[in-house]
Design a protein around this motif. Structure first.
Motif, PDB file in Angstrom:
ATOM      1  N   GLY A  69      78.501 -41.866  12.046  1.00 54.53           N
ATOM      2  CA  GLY A  69      77.799 -42.719  13.006  1.00 54.53           C
ATOM      3  C   GLY A  69      77.088 -41.914  14.076  1.00 54.53           C
ATOM      4  N   TYR A  70      77.186 -42.372  15.306  1.00 55.31           N
ATOM      5  CA  TYR A  70      76.519 -41.738  16.435  1.00 55.31           C
ATOM      6  C   TYR A  70      77.542 -40.997  17.287  1.00 55.31           C
ATOM      7  CZ  TYR A  70      72.515 -44.666  15.299  1.00 55.31           C
ATOM      8  OH  TYR A  70      71.465 -45.257  14.657  1.00 55.31           O
ATOM      9  N   ASN A  71      77.145 -39.851  17.834  1.00 47.30           N
ATOM     10  CA  ASN A  71      78.059 -39.123  18.717  1.00 47.30           C
ATOM     11  C   ASN A  71      77.884 -39.597  20.159  1.00 47.30           C
ATOM     12  OD1 ASN A  71      75.752 -37.868  19.745  1.00 47.30           O
ATOM     13  ND2 ASN A  71      76.118 -35.946  18.693  1.00 47.30           N
ATOM     14  N   ARG A  72      78.583 -38.966  21.088  1.00 47.21           N
ATOM     15  CA  ARG A  72      78.534 -39.386  22.498  1.00 47.21           C
ATOM     16  C   ARG A  72      77.142 -39.290  23.107  1.00 47.21           C
ATOM     17  NH1 ARG A  72      83.687 -35.895  23.732  1.00 47.21           N
ATOM     18  NH2 ARG A  72      85.210 -37.227  22.761  1.00 47.21           N
ATOM     19  N   GLU A  73      76.325 -38.388  22.576  1.00 43.80           N
ATOM     20  CA  GLU A  73      74.967 -38.225  23.087  1.00 43.80           C
ATOM     21  C   GLU A  73      73.981 -39.191  22.429  1.00 43.80           C
ATOM     22  OE1 GLU A  73      76.717 -35.295  21.980  1.00 43.80           O
ATOM     23  OE2 GLU A  73      77.452 -35.104  24.024  1.00 43.80           O
ATOM     24  N   GLY A  74      74.476 -40.040  21.548  1.00 50.48           N
ATOM     25  CA  GLY A  74      73.617 -41.010  20.876  1.00 50.48           C
ATOM     26  C   GLY A  74      72.863 -40.436  19.691  1.00 50.48           C
ATOM     27  N   GLU A  75      73.242 -39.231  19.245  1.00 47.80           N
ATOM     28  CA  GLU A  75      72.587 -38.606  18.102  1.00 47.80           C
ATOM     29  C   GLU A  75      73.232 -39.091  16.809  1.00 47.80           C
ATOM     30  OE1 GLU A  75      73.538 -34.685  19.268  1.00 47.80           O
ATOM     31  OE2 GLU A  75      71.706 -34.415  20.413  1.00 47.80           O
ATOM     32  N   LEU A  76      72.408 -39.374  15.827  1.00 46.36           N
ATOM     33  CA  LEU A  76      72.864 -39.877  14.543  1.00 46.36           C
ATOM     34  C   LEU A  76      73.341 -38.729  13.661  1.00 46.36           C
ATOM     35  CD1 LEU A  76      73.104 -42.265  12.527  1.00 46.36           C
ATOM     36  CD2 LEU A  76      70.753 -41.768  11.842  1.00 46.36           C
TER      37      LEU A  76
END
Length: 88
Positions: A69-76
């Motif tokens: 999914g997405y990490n804490r920084e919003g990167e996929l």
């Protein structure tokens, strides 16, 4: 020595990449390079530089090759691209 190693194992077990393991290996390599005379600096600096390089390299290596999914920084996670519910 066993307690820090156990703590590192617990922290790195949940990570999606090898940044922590890379930092540990890089620090060890930096110390080894300093002690064998490959680099001309103090041991602390060699360990710090090795840890930084190892962490940076390990950050880009995905552990499970699965969609996280997405990490804490919003990167996929790259493994999610093209999966149902994620962008291509």
């Amino acid at each position: 020595m066993a307690a820090p190693l156990a703590a590192l194992t617990l922290v790195t077990g949940c990570a999606e990449n090898y940044a922590a393991e890379g930092a540990a290996a890089g620090a060890a390599a930096g110390v080894l390079a300093d002690e064998t005379g490959v680099v001309d600096t103090d041991t602390g600096t060699a360990a710090a530089v090795g840890a930084a390089v190892g962490a940076a390299a390990g950050y880009f290596i995905d552990k499970d090759d699965g969609c996280d999914g997405y990490n804490r920084e919003g990167e996929l996670d790259d493994d999610c691209r093209g999966q149902p519910g994620y962008p291509d």
